[in-house]
Design an enzyme around this catalytic site. Sequence first.
Site, PDB file in Angstrom:
ATOM      1  N   ASP A 252       1.091  -0.936   0.419  1.00 51.67           N
ATOM      2  CA  ASP A 252       0.260  -0.127  -0.107  1.00 51.67           C
ATOM      3  C   ASP A 252       1.075   1.576   0.230  1.00 51.67           C
ATOM      4  OD1 ASP A 252      -1.478  -1.365   3.593  1.00 51.67           O
ATOM      5  OD2 ASP A 252       0.624  -0.120   2.588  1.00 51.67           O
ATOM      6  N   LYS A 274      -5.247   3.188  -1.052  1.00 47.05           N
ATOM      7  CA  LYS A 274      -6.865   2.891  -0.596  1.00 47.05           C
ATOM      8  C   LYS A 274      -7.072   4.450  -1.223  1.00 47.05           C
ATOM      9  CE  LYS A 274      -7.598  -0.010   3.022  1.00 47.05           C
ATOM     10  NZ  LYS A 274      -5.871  -0.179   5.062  1.00 47.05           N
ATOM     11  N   MET A 387      -2.105   8.847  11.967  1.00 52.82           N
ATOM     12  CA  MET A 387      -2.918   9.545  11.000  1.00 52.82           C
ATOM     13  C   MET A 387      -3.809  11.087  11.892  1.00 52.82           C
ATOM     14  SD  MET A 387      -4.728   6.197   9.774  1.00 52.82           S
ATOM     15  CE  MET A 387      -4.405   5.375  12.005  1.00 52.82           C
TER      16      MET A 387
HETATM   17  N1  SAH Z   1       1.013  -0.084  10.122  1.00 47.74           N
HETATM   18  C1  SAH Z   1       1.751   1.355  10.995  1.00 47.74           C
HETATM   19  C2  SAH Z   1       0.305   2.445  11.047  1.00 47.74           C
HETATM   20  C3  SAH Z   1      -0.540   2.590   9.396  1.00 47.74           C
HETATM   21  S1  SAH Z   1      -1.706   3.778   9.668  1.00 47.74           S
HETATM   22  C4  SAH Z   1       2.867   1.189  11.304  1.00 47.74           C
HETATM   23  O1  SAH Z   1       2.640   0.094  12.219  1.00 47.74           O
HETATM   24  O2  SAH Z   1       3.327   2.158  11.550  1.00 47.74           O
HETATM   25  C5  SAH Z   1      -1.015   5.122   8.613  1.00 47.74           C
HETATM   26  C6  SAH Z   1       0.217   6.536   9.715  1.00 47.74           C
HETATM   27  O3  SAH Z   1       1.075   5.626  10.667  1.00 47.74           O
HETATM   28  C7  SAH Z   1       0.486   7.468   8.897  1.00 47.74           C
HETATM   29  O4  SAH Z   1      -0.579   8.383   9.164  1.00 47.74           O
HETATM   30  C8  SAH Z   1       1.647   7.956   9.851  1.00 47.74           C
HETATM   31  O5  SAH Z   1       0.928   8.892  10.864  1.00 47.74           O
HETATM   32  C9  SAH Z   1       2.001   6.514  10.851  1.00 47.74           C
HETATM   33  N2  SAH Z   1       3.032   6.726  10.010  1.00 47.74           N
HETATM   34  C10 SAH Z   1       4.031   5.608   9.488  1.00 47.74           C
HETATM   35  N3  SAH Z   1       4.485   5.118   8.359  1.00 47.74           N
HETATM   36  C11 SAH Z   1       5.282   6.454   8.995  1.00 47.74           C
HETATM   37  C12 SAH Z   1       6.558   8.090   8.650  1.00 47.74           C
HETATM   38  N4  SAH Z   1       7.642   6.798   8.208  1.00 47.74           N
HETATM   39  N5  SAH Z   1       7.024   8.385   9.058  1.00 47.74           N
HETATM   40  C13 SAH Z   1       6.399   8.920   9.776  1.00 47.74           C
HETATM   41  N6  SAH Z   1       4.571   8.276   9.998  1.00 47.74           N
HETATM   42  C14 SAH Z   1       4.125   7.180   9.812  1.00 47.74           C
END
Ligand code: SAH
Length: 470
Positions: A252, A274, A387
């Site tokens: 994704d 998505k 998020m």
């Molecule tokens: N499963 C993922 C989270 C998915 S929700 C995890 O465990 O990290 C998506 C959110 O994750 C984004 O909106 C942001 O808030 C955060 N996120 C994911 N990767 C990121 C990154 N490299 N830097 C900052 N925020 C990140």
Amino acid sequence: MMQSFPLFLSLQGRRALVVGGTDHAARKVELLLMAGAQVSLVARTVTGEIAQLIADARICWAGRTFDEGDLAGVALVIVATADEALQARVSQLTQARGVPVNVVDRPALSSFIMPAIVDRGPITIAISTGGVAPALARKLRAEIERALPAALGRLARFAEIFRAQVRRTLGEPRARRLFWDRVFDGPVGELALAGDEIAARRELIRLLDSARGDTTPAQGMVHLVGAGPGDPDLLTLKAHRLLQRADVVVYDRLVSPEVLAVARRDAERIAVGKRRGSPGVAQEEINARLVALARSGRSVVRLKGGDPFVFGRGGEEVEALVQAGIAVEVVPGITAALGCAASAGIPLTHRDHAQACVFVTGHTRDAEAALDWTMLARPRQTVVIYMGAEGLPIIARQLVQHGMPLDTPVALIENGTTERERRVVGTLATIERQAARARLQGPTLCVLGEVVGLALVRDREFRLETRIGF
Ligand code: SAH
């Protein structure tokens, strides 16, 4: 030309002699014991590790100098003493009896060398550079260690169970070889490695039937793999290995290009970002797609940013796959909170500042009504909001209304752990304005709490951080 002839010596229940009581000797003793040898050790003094082996009655110790009689009935000798005269004497006497001898770090006195070993019992891989570059052997070993799954031994033992049956069913050696290739390269191997022996057996039988000319081909499986926050070095070893084997990678929007580049070059890559507005429908489409891909017999990696089970809807995908009867394995990843905190030098907990850490979703539609703002506004904890970028004004307002002090430090981390990482650090009072000016567009994580004030990694911070009105 080969410097030496490689072979695996059987030492089960046979006597091996070690001369010397140093820590070097301890390493060799451990190896000999692992190979099932009965170990005698001759040395006037011994180090702590050897003393422990003696105390545990795992080896026999003679606390004196070496005597020729020590060689009687011995299958192998290892010399690990610094006494050069003794090294030469033991080597000569042992070789005169036609018994193999190794003197540690003295190839000229040795009749065999000890390889670097990768142990995946019952599989053993021995590496030699012919004594030319032992350091290179260590490097090779590290690479092989990384490439081979820890559970490889399990796979070998699994294959052993069916060896006779396969031999009976497939009389032709070439057919058998082909069959085993398909076992080890396909879903059966993956299932056995993942520890799902029941499913592995079922698939193997199915494969065996189809090899004989009946019934359907085997079904693929899906690995739900955490891609981590972006830096490919933060992939787990398992994720790395699976990516290099997968036929199809379904990923994704959050998965970084650097991580995707780890996948096999000829693997099919399917983006399932998505769609805004109708996430429910899209999720169902993704589930259906995963099921269809697995049914086509291919090995599927479903790659999800961070960890699949942290705000990743991984639970829903697993449920759909299980319902469809598809085997699935979940491989955890480093979630954004851990990756971003590490790269920003923010300790998520700290004895003096935060005794707890909460991960919440800031997705406004869910969050404003659903979140327990009173709990989040409490002191002495760190709040990490996933998020949360879009909803930041609402989040900040709610937290202040529920009593979080305006001077609470806040960090916004965009594209954490990647080359494109940016940070905005401020307070609850200033962060909204700072964020608007910085125009954060990539995935952004919000961290609130006293620990943000500690931000330990100064060098990168000053290069990358946008400090406005702070
Ligand atoms: N499963 C993922 C989270 C998915 S929700 C995890 O465990 O990290 C998506 C959110 O994750 C984004 O909106 C942001 O808030 C955060 N996120 C994911 N990767 C990121 C990154 N490299 N830097 C900052 N925020 C990140």
